[in-house]
Design an enzyme around this catalytic site. Structure first.
Site, PDB file in Angstrom:
ATOM      1  NE  ARG A   3      -3.628  -2.245   2.494  1.00 37.21           N
ATOM      2  CZ  ARG A   3      -4.463  -2.524   3.467  1.00 37.21           C
ATOM      3  NH1 ARG A   3      -4.602  -1.661   4.468  1.00 37.21           N
ATOM      4  NH2 ARG A   3      -5.164  -3.624   3.478  1.00 37.21           N
ATOM      5  CG  ASP A  22       2.510   6.184   2.580  1.00 37.44           C
ATOM      6  OD1 ASP A  22       1.548   5.508   2.985  1.00 37.44           O
ATOM      7  OD2 ASP A  22       3.615   6.213   3.159  1.00 37.44           O
ATOM      8  NE  ARG A  49       6.720   9.116   3.770  1.00 39.37           N
ATOM      9  CZ  ARG A  49       5.488   9.593   3.940  1.00 39.37           C
ATOM     10  NH1 ARG A  49       4.432   8.831   3.643  1.00 39.37           N
ATOM     11  NH2 ARG A  49       5.303  10.805   4.411  1.00 39.37           N
TER      12      ARG A  49
END
Lengths: 248, 248
Positions: A55, A57, A201
């Site tokens: 998934r 971002d 991240r």
């Protein structure tokens, strides 16, 4: 009746800029949403269960991405490829279509992934890397970042570097975490068995703090050992992140 | 009074996608227009004569570009750089500002330029090269293109490959014209003393016809020798073209 179904595996590539991430949201452009629309039109079905390998971002890119869906109609894979590419926004491309075993699941069967992260480390912005690299004007100390990165390689509990809302196993084997600099472009590559939400991240965000001198390399070791997600609240910009390879 | 004037030389880089080329046009976004607006605000003048090293077409990019302007006010070059970058659209960047001799002209004093041209030669589009490379699905014959390109190297009259509306000298020394292929990406580089309008795009357009088999390599020699601009009506897409280096 199950054997009337076909399981289509799509190999994709997309520029994440115009999309609000992978996951479908009503009335908002997402990669899953665009694919569902195109697949629905092609197979004349209202909805298919479309499983993505991860998934991503909003703003995150994928050089390689896999998704599969099951449908009880048969269309030749090469026709599916051509038709979907004709209907999808140009920032999403289907590179390959194949029929796979009904048991195949693009998400759960992924054995490993490589992510790339790009930093444009310069006083001056780069018009060719807008939305494609994190622009950091502060001159980063690469040696300190490399030392910090070394503490993250190997098998560790990455609870501190993630939002593990899905209750996945936080113990992850990071095979490598490398840094390369060419001119003012820094490329970070990380390969692991699986990744938790925001993990790349947050790792990059924390390493950048080290590169700026706000954290010491050994602080990264301490953060890792704390197994506390509040210890690494440094989230690198999504637009520097690329899902590079997925292994099955 | 001439010596009250300063001659500012800007080194620029821009992504051509959102602009209708270099040259100012009222009410249309152009690179020159955006620069004139920013310079005007900074120096509090209505207009300055802003000379660009070349007139790029709509959609053409520049990795390096020079422009100079004369103004009778002095602002420190590093402040000019910072202020202009703060006001310009993010696709245009000022990389360097320096004061140069009043006689310096960014256009007429350029001694040579290198252009790059990118072709994405694949059945499947590349989402990372949208507006940045010419997508050609036909499998190009690179050996034939290389042979054709060899006829263009050296000193020739390029009348056939240009729209020479400015009456510039059509005899041009092409120092090299190289082709490289890496995966599905073809990069063409051409270095010459000067270029005529549309010259690189028409050369690339003609070479692509050779690569497709619509022209023979020797036809390129014949077209060159004809000195007739109607013989090469093949214009490569502007968005694959990059002004790469400018020499003074």
């Amino acid at each position: 009746m199950e054997n009337l179904y076909k399981n289509y595996l799509l190999e994709l590539s997309f520029l994440g800029t115009p999309f609000h991430g992978w996951q479908y949201q009503p009335n908002i452009p997402t990669i899953q949403g665009e694919l569902l629309k195109a697949i629905g039109k092609l197979f004349k079905v209202e909805w298919v269960p479309l499983v993505g390998c991860s998934r991503t971002d909003a703003g995150v890119h994928a050089e390689q991405f896999f998704a599969n869906f099951k449908v009880d109609k048969f269309i030749e894979p090469y026709k599916v490829l051509k038709a979907l590419n004709g209907m999808l926004p140009r920032e999403i491309v289907v590179k390959k279509v194949q029929l796979v075993d009904l048991s195949f699941n693009a998400r759960f069967q992924a054995k490993g992934k490589i992510y790339r992260y790009l930093i444009w480390n310069s006083k001056i912005r780069n018009p060719f890397l807008l939305d494609r690299a994190w622009h950091i004007t502060y001159d980063l100390n690469l040696e300190k970042i490399k030392e910090a990165a070394s503490y993250l390689v190997g098998k560790h509990d990455f609870t501190s570097f993630a939002k593990n809302e899905e209750g996945r196993n936080p113990v992850i084997e990071v095979e490598y975490l490398t840094l390369q600099k060419e001119g003012e472009l820094i490329e970070l590559r990380i390969k692991a068995t699986h990744f938790l939400r925001y993990m790349v991240r947050r790792i990059v965000g924390t390493l950048v703090e080290v590169g700026k001198g706000n954290l010491e390399p050994t602080d990264v070791k301490k953060i890792l050992e704390a197994k506390d997600p509040t210890k690494a609240p440094f989230n690198a910009k999504p637009h520097g992140l690329y899902l590079h390879r997925v292994f099955y």
